[in-house]
Design an enzyme around this catalytic site. Structure first.
Site, PDB file in Angstrom:
ATOM      1  N   HIS A 185       0.804  -1.226   0.000  1.00 39.80           N
ATOM      2  CA  HIS A 185       0.000   0.000   0.000  1.00 39.80           C
ATOM      3  C   HIS A 185       0.834   1.273   0.000  1.00 39.80           C
ATOM      4  CE1 HIS A 185      -3.279  -2.815   0.680  1.00 39.80           C
ATOM      5  NE2 HIS A 185      -3.923  -1.939  -0.058  1.00 39.80           N
ATOM      6  N   ARG A 292     -10.529   3.867  -1.694  1.00 40.74           N
ATOM      7  CA  ARG A 292     -10.108   3.030  -0.552  1.00 40.74           C
ATOM      8  C   ARG A 292     -10.437   3.792   0.734  1.00 40.74           C
ATOM      9  NH1 ARG A 292      -5.694   1.602  -4.284  1.00 40.74           N
ATOM     10  NH2 ARG A 292      -5.451  -0.645  -4.299  1.00 40.74           N
ATOM     11  N   ARG A 328     -15.325   1.788  -1.691  1.00 38.26           N
ATOM     12  CA  ARG A 328     -15.168   0.469  -1.089  1.00 38.26           C
ATOM     13  C   ARG A 328     -15.260   0.616   0.420  1.00 38.26           C
ATOM     14  NH1 ARG A 328      -9.625  -2.637  -1.799  1.00 38.26           N
ATOM     15  NH2 ARG A 328      -8.879  -1.100  -0.303  1.00 38.26           N
ATOM     16  N   ASN A 450      -4.498  -7.392  -7.021  1.00 37.76           N
ATOM     17  CA  ASN A 450      -3.400  -7.450  -6.040  1.00 37.76           C
ATOM     18  C   ASN A 450      -3.612  -8.624  -5.088  1.00 37.76           C
ATOM     19  OD1 ASN A 450      -2.853  -5.015  -7.240  1.00 37.76           O
ATOM     20  ND2 ASN A 450      -3.702  -3.791  -5.587  1.00 37.76           N
ATOM     21  N   ARG A 461       2.059 -10.426  -1.014  1.00 36.05           N
ATOM     22  CA  ARG A 461       2.306  -9.251  -1.862  1.00 36.05           C
ATOM     23  C   ARG A 461       3.336  -8.304  -1.260  1.00 36.05           C
ATOM     24  NH1 ARG A 461      -3.583  -6.165  -1.579  1.00 36.05           N
ATOM     25  NH2 ARG A 461      -2.517  -4.264  -2.143  1.00 36.05           N
ATOM     26  N   CYS A 498      -9.678  -3.142 -10.642  1.00 36.45           N
ATOM     27  CA  CYS A 498      -9.171  -2.000  -9.869  1.00 36.45           C
ATOM     28  C   CYS A 498      -7.835  -2.309  -9.194  1.00 36.45           C
ATOM     29  CB  CYS A 498     -10.192  -1.509  -8.854  1.00 36.45           C
ATOM     30  SG  CYS A 498     -10.545  -2.714  -7.579  1.00 36.45           S
TER      31      CYS A 498
HETATM   32  C1  PEP Z   1      -6.652  -5.446  -4.774  1.00 37.31           C
HETATM   33  O1  PEP Z   1      -6.503  -6.290  -3.892  1.00 37.31           O
HETATM   34  O2  PEP Z   1      -6.352  -5.638  -5.966  1.00 37.31           O
HETATM   35  C2  PEP Z   1      -7.208  -4.122  -4.438  1.00 37.31           C
HETATM   36  C3  PEP Z   1      -7.512  -3.254  -5.368  1.00 37.31           C
HETATM   37  O3  PEP Z   1      -7.347  -3.823  -3.108  1.00 37.31           O
HETATM   38  P1  PEP Z   1      -6.123  -3.391  -2.166  1.00 37.31           P
HETATM   39  O4  PEP Z   1      -4.930  -3.189  -3.039  1.00 37.31           O
HETATM   40  O5  PEP Z   1      -6.533  -2.149  -1.473  1.00 37.31           O
HETATM   41  O6  PEP Z   1      -6.003  -4.553  -1.262  1.00 37.31           O
HETATM   42 MG    MG Z   2      -7.418  -5.997  -1.943  1.00 36.43          MG
END
Ligand code: PEP
Ligand code: MG
Length: 538
Positions: A185, A292, A328, A450, A461, A498
């Site tokens: 993030h 977000r 979201r 993601n 990740r 997204c």
């Molecule tokens: C994702 O998981 O692809 C997403 C868009 O949400 P975040 O990156 O905020 O977990």
């Molecule tokens: Mg996510």
């Protein structure tokens, strides 16, 4: 000195490095200390803590009286009699002041965490903060230096979202981190800020000199410490070329994104704040594909009230009206932690207590957000999206809660729009596999590549070591995207992406072949994606 990391946010910068301190406040138990000396040390540390908190209170109150209150509460905690007596009792056994403060702090914070009242529970985190402050003073570590008031490249072991939201963005020219990956993030935030960012430098991070000038390339992941005059000139030229390339993309500003075979696709923005919404609007977004909302919670010392949330949602909806804004609901947990939530440490937080799991478990938090959203819906075109869905049952339960909130507002005579679409993120393999069933329950899907990549490839990740396995272009991920898109369209609902893969132009033609209706990306990628769609044959 040439170093290397992972290019996580495009942008070329050269500036003085500023290290964000990470403190080691662990305390080892020691016995046989002189209790009088330790008592004196504790009393002195209390005085210093109060002096620090008074400065913090005054500085914050100038800008924001309400947020300053937290430092007043901390001041009272430092002087609290129960706390002081607890420390005294322990000191009489011959332990160190650090140990006594740590253990008393733990005991008090556990006590707060076990209370029923939400506000009192939130105090547990404050107790931890306060005891941490006193331990730091006892260890003789100065308070983290404030950011300099000039452009710097922030260097940090890891940039937690909680820390990133607190940086003064005006002075951040770029950032480099030891940990993290492209979809962490902090990298996502860097992209939304439009600054270069290199993450996952691993061992190379430890080679950075204490003080230096850094030149970074957020595309290639190259980092140069104290560049030679030739290298500095090369970076300046690279920066000019990068800015020129950005300039040519301006031809796509305001242009409809439509492929050569005539498929239209919205190019929307991922945002985390009202400020981001303004930037995204100016960058030519067709709407917001992912707000977000958790960043409102991370930026706050306590649960943001319904009023505070309502004001933020309303403003974003107004900025984009009549275009759609997908908000979201809270996706806290994993790498996004707010201390007042008091989520206990977990072995495996990405697979733990997070997002919709928290909201369904603590419905009072969820309802406050839903009420704020519904109330804001009359100021634009609102769509609400739910994260981390793993079952049809969850979706049905969510819909019931939304209906209950609507009924409540109706009784109170508070208006809300009647065209709000409800959708879910497809970011777990379970949701992708069950997408035919889930599609019958909702108005849209947004694929979160993601998390979908993290869970499908079983590759954290955030973990640099498995970065090569964490690959959103892997056939396994592409197959899940195909399944999801097919099931969405068969059910007559729209589907977008997204996750960060939405901005990967190597995938644009694949997305268009699957007739995705929307790609939602960082504001800085909007024009690049528009161009790639227009150039796609699909
Ligand atoms: C994702 O998981 O692809 C997403 C868009 O949400 P975040 O990156 O905020 O977990
Ligand atoms: Mg996510």
């Amino acid at each position: 000195m040439k170093l290397k990391g992972i290019g996580a946010a495009e942008g070329i910068a050269s500036a003085k490095m500023w290290r964000m301190a990470t403190l080691d406040l662990t305390v080892q138990e020691e016995v046989g200390r002189d209790s009088e000396t330790e008592t004196q040390r504790f009393t002195d540390a209390q005085k210093t803590a109060i002096a620090e908190l008074t400065v913090l209170y005054d500085q914050t109150a100038e800008r924001d009286e309400k947020n300053a209150m937290i430092f007043d509460i901390h001041r009272m905690m430092v002087e609290d009699l129960d706390f002081a007596e607890g420390v005294q009792d322990m000191l009489s056994t011959g332990c160190s002041a650090e140990w006594a403060v740590q253990e008393t702090g733990k005991m008090l914070s556990d006590m707060f965490a076990a209370l029923d009242d939400e506000t009192m529970r939130a105090r547990a985190a404050d107790v931890k903060d306060v005891s941490g402050r006193i331990i730091r003073i006892l260890k003789g570590i100065p308070e983290a230096a404030a950011m300099p008031l000039e452009p710097v490249i922030v260097a940090a072991e890891d940039l937690l979202p909680r820390q990133t939201v607190k940086l003064d963005k005006r002075y951040v020219a770029g950032c480099v981190t030891k940990m993290g990956s492209v979809t962490s993030h902090s990298a996502i935030l860097a992209r939304s800020m439009g600054i270069g960012c290199v993450v996952g430098m691993a061992d190379d991070f430890d080679k950075l000199p204490e003080a230096c000038i850094l030149a970074i390339d957020g595309t290639t992941g190259e980092v140069i410490a104290d560049p030679t005059p030739e290298e500095a000139a090369e970076y300046a030229a690279k920066r000019t070329a990068f800015l020129e390339e950005q300039g040519t993309l301006q031809n796509y500003f305001g242009r409809e994104a439509i492929t050569k075979s005539g498929h239209k696709c919205l190019v929307c923005a991922n945002i985390g704040s009202v400020k981001d919404a303004e930037v995204a609007k100016a960058a030519g977004a067709d709407g917001v594909g992912l707000f977000r909302s958790e960043f409102l919670y991370l930026d706050s010392p306590d649960f943001p009230s319904e009023e505070k949330q309502f004001a933020a949602y309303r403003r974003v909806l107004e900025i984009f009206a009549p275009n759609p804004v997908v908000v979201r609901t809270l996706d806290l947990g994993s790498d996004k932690q707010a201390p007042y939530f008091n989520i206990p440490d977990e072995e495996n937080p990405a697979m733990g207590y997070r997002a919709i799991r928290i909201c369904l478990d603590r419905p009072e938090i969820f309802r406050t957000q839903l009420r704020a959203l519904l109330r804001a819906s009359v100021y634009g075109k609102l769509d609400i999206m739910f994260p981390m869905i793993t079952s049809v049952g969850q979706v049905r339960r969510i819909k019931e809660i939304v209906e209950e909130c609507k009924a409540e507002l109706k009784t109170e005579g508070i208006p809300f729009a009647d065209d709000i679409e409800l959708g879910v993120m497809i970011e777990t393999p379970a949701a992708a596999i069950m997408s035919d069933e889930i599609a019958k329950e909702v108005d849209f899907f947004s694929i979160g590549t993601n998390d979908l990549t993290q869970y499908t490839m079983a590759a954290d990740r955030m973990n640099v070591r498995v970065n090569n396995i964490f690959n959103s272009e892997d056939p396994a991920i592409l197959r899940l995207i195909e399944i999801t898109a097919r099931n969405a369209h068969a059910a007559g609902i729209w589907v977008g992406v997204c996750g960060e893969a939405g901005a990967n132009t190597r995938l644009t033609s694949f997305f268009m072949k699957n007739k995705l209706d929307e790609l939602s990306v960082a504001a800085t990628s909007i024009l690049k994606v528009r161009k790639a769609i227009c150039e796609s044959e699909e």
